[in-house]
Design a protein around this motif. Structure first.
Motif: not given
Length: 269
Positions: A114-131
């Motif tokens: 269903s691609q229901i992503w946990p909020e902590q995973d979304k935060a981790l992904a955004m952090s990686a993109l910011e880096q």
């Protein structure tokens, strides 16, 4: 510690990897070099178990990777993140979702479907993109990005897997010189700042000497050189590359990285 013992991978009568043996300590940046068809890609894909070895063993911190099946094999592929030459992104999906794909191994099946992503995973992904200075592209479709941007998305996806080792298969082969430096600097930052081991296939000898602290040279599937870049003389390199020597030794100059760039300082591509 990654240990490769007598690793052989055959396709019919041809041995793409032939009795390869070496060890890699944690935290190294190791370049795998050699001419086209030397077995570099097959070696990395066999370590990740995308390709099944014909014989030999792969051990990681005592774990017999060659014996893994099912869930344990999926977990190993998460620990040994692959970065591919052609990025392997889903072009119709946005950048953030592509990065989140790196978290699939940690999710239950119903969330994966269903691609229901946990909020902590979304935060981790955004952090990686910011880096890698591409957080502003999170909502864009992946197929709208430049090649350098797409490869940085692929590196961010590998980083959110929280791997022990990154296997980069010719990650800059389709990039121009500017984006080549951006991507290689990104891999170097991951290696130095996070202590993640990087095993990277490179065709350019100049790049390998600039970024790697150790080189493994392959020819016809066999490991024929293993040592520091300074130990690879021009004579040995010419023997290793044969007819391609002029291309890999006299091509694009590779600017040596000036120290380790701080996280989040990659140039926009």
């Amino acid at each position: 510690m990654l240990v490769v013992e007598g690793l052989t991978c055959r396709f019919g009568a041809k041995a793409a990897v032939d009795d390869a043996s070496f060890q890699i300590s944690p935290g190294g940046f190791v370049g795998v070099i050699g001419r086209s068809g030397a077995g570099k890609s097959t070696l990395l894909r066999t370590i990740n178990r995308l390709v099944t070895p014909t014989q030999g063993r792969i051990l990681f911190d005592g774990l017999d990777v060659t014996a893994l099946r099912g869930k344990e094999l999926r977990q190993w592929r998460a620990r040994s993140a692959m970065i591919f030459q052609q990025f392997n992104l889903v072009g119709r999906l946005d950048v953030l979702t592509n990065v989140l794909m790196g978290r699939l191994a940690t999710m239950p099946a119903w969330r994966s479907l269903s691609q229901i992503w946990p909020e902590q995973d979304k935060a981790l992904a955004m952090s990686a993109l910011e880096q890698f200075d591409i957080a502003a592209l999170a909502a864009q479709r992946a197929d709208q990005l430049s090649g350098g941007q797409q490869q940085r998305v692929a590196i961010a996806r590998a980083l959110v897997q929280q791997p022990d080792i990154i296997l980069a298969d010719e990650p800059i082969a389709s990039l121009d010189p500017r984006n080549t430096k951006i991507v290689m600097d990104a891999l170097l930052r991951i290696n130095k700042h996070f202590g993640i081991t990087v095993l990277c296939n490179l065709h350019s000898l100049d790049l390998a000497r600039s970024y790697c602290d150790r080189l493994i040279g392959m020819a016809q599937g066999r490991v024929v050189f293993d040592g520091a870049p300074s130990a690879l003389t021009d004579l040995v390199a010419r023997e290793l590359y044969d007819l391609e020597a002029a291309d890999v030794m006299g091509g694009m100059p590779a600017p040596a990285p000036e120290g380790v760039p701080a996280l989040g300082t990659a140039a926009a591509a």
